[in-house]
Design an enzyme around this catalytic site. Sequence first.
Site, PDB file in Angstrom:
ATOM      1  N   THR A  92     -20.348  47.805  -0.268  1.00 27.19           N
ATOM      2  CA  THR A  92     -20.384  48.597  -1.504  1.00 27.19           C
ATOM      3  C   THR A  92     -21.520  49.606  -1.544  1.00 27.19           C
ATOM      4  O   THR A  92     -21.458  50.559  -2.321  1.00 27.19           O
ATOM      5  CB  THR A  92     -20.499  47.672  -2.732  1.00 27.19           C
ATOM      6  OG1 THR A  92     -21.629  46.810  -2.568  1.00 27.19           O
ATOM      7  CG2 THR A  92     -19.245  46.829  -2.893  1.00 27.19           C
ATOM      8  N   LEU A  99     -25.866  48.732   5.828  1.00 28.85           N
ATOM      9  CA  LEU A  99     -25.348  48.019   4.671  1.00 28.85           C
ATOM     10  C   LEU A  99     -26.500  47.433   3.859  1.00 28.85           C
ATOM     11  O   LEU A  99     -27.331  46.699   4.394  1.00 28.85           O
ATOM     12  CB  LEU A  99     -24.420  46.893   5.135  1.00 28.85           C
ATOM     13  CG  LEU A  99     -23.885  45.942   4.067  1.00 28.85           C
ATOM     14  CD1 LEU A  99     -22.993  46.684   3.085  1.00 28.85           C
ATOM     15  CD2 LEU A  99     -23.115  44.794   4.714  1.00 28.85           C
ATOM     16  N   VAL A 100     -26.576  47.754   2.563  1.00 30.87           N
ATOM     17  CA  VAL A 100     -27.628  47.195   1.710  1.00 30.87           C
ATOM     18  C   VAL A 100     -27.061  46.336   0.585  1.00 30.87           C
ATOM     19  O   VAL A 100     -27.790  45.598  -0.059  1.00 30.87           O
ATOM     20  CB  VAL A 100     -28.550  48.291   1.114  1.00 30.87           C
ATOM     21  CG1 VAL A 100     -29.316  49.001   2.211  1.00 30.87           C
ATOM     22  CG2 VAL A 100     -27.762  49.288   0.274  1.00 30.87           C
ATOM     23  N   SER A 101     -25.748  46.421   0.338  1.00 32.70           N
ATOM     24  CA  SER A 101     -25.155  45.587  -0.698  1.00 32.70           C
ATOM     25  C   SER A 101     -23.667  45.451  -0.418  1.00 32.70           C
ATOM     26  O   SER A 101     -23.033  46.369   0.102  1.00 32.70           O
ATOM     27  CB  SER A 101     -25.374  46.186  -2.086  1.00 32.70           C
ATOM     28  OG  SER A 101     -24.977  45.282  -3.097  1.00 32.70           O
ATOM     29  N   SER A 102     -23.134  44.291  -0.763  1.00 29.54           N
ATOM     30  CA  SER A 102     -21.716  44.062  -0.523  1.00 29.54           C
ATOM     31  C   SER A 102     -21.177  43.081  -1.550  1.00 29.54           C
ATOM     32  O   SER A 102     -21.937  42.382  -2.224  1.00 29.54           O
ATOM     33  CB  SER A 102     -21.490  43.515   0.887  1.00 29.54           C
ATOM     34  OG  SER A 102     -22.087  42.240   1.022  1.00 29.54           O
TER      35      SER A 102
END
Length: 331
Positions: A92, A99-102
């Site tokens: 996300t 990637l820092v948020s999912s």
Amino acid sequence: MSAQDLDRDAEGLAALAASARAELVRAIDASGAWAEDPVWREAFAAVPRHLFVPYYYVGVSGGYERRWGQSPDPGARERWVRGAYADTPLATRLRDGELVSSSSQPSLMAMMLVALEVADGHRVLEIGAGTGYNAALLAHRLGDDDLVTTVDLEPEITESARRHLAAAGYHPVVVTGDGARGVPERAPFDRIIATCTLLSIPRAWLAQCRPGARILTPFATGLVALTVRDAEHAEGRFLHTPAYFVPLRGGVRSEPGSVHLGGLPRRARDHELFRFLLALTRGSLDPQEAYALWEREGQPQRERYGITLSGEHEWAWLDDPEGPYAWALPG
């Protein structure tokens, strides 16, 4: 597009979302993730995941492709809805390609929520707000938004989580702050669940728990469930499942360096359980020592490992907290 066309499109997407959500619930049902606490089935059936991922990224050759709920292409909007209810993690937020948020895989979320052992009236703290979806599931299960607190270091993440939650009709307390410090003003908590991996268990969490509270958190490449005795002591074992999450941001962290695995048999280097042991004992065992132990103990499953916090000390262990196999963890 006329207003009537917009309405028809919205109705079509809502119907597609409902159908896809029902299909996701059937898939999680089949996985057995909530067999021990089927109350979670109703929460996943009710909470609309697509409202929490208005856009997300899927891996394609050479990078990521953005799927967006407001795309002018009807086919792209349908792909966005269907993807939102796939039983997969969704990227996300990206920063410089990292990637820092999912949004986690729903069946893994279900398994973690069952393992958290939530009961009516419990006060729950979530470390890592993400999209807000997990907080919505907790709020739905507990039937009281005020029992749920979620915290994240990034203001962008907490602001968007609040928007998503409000759009879905949920209003838990969303806090911008360092998750390693907990949320003392909302304590005491009966349950703490983290959606980011750690190198050590923050003592602040224990201090904010009621005696007998349960903490469920990613650690190494697994999930450990700790029972809190008091502000100085907690202990518990790992669950059976592997788990890979982005690291906790904030707090005091030291990044592990690379490990040289030369000289080890390929079957060990590539074995998921051996790599878990390496991650858990990094800094205490060198790879050759870890391999010797792993073979001697019959390639132990995750459930044989645990973590103990007592006073200023924190250690991982195999089979017995006071047994011969114990490894200090960074405090």
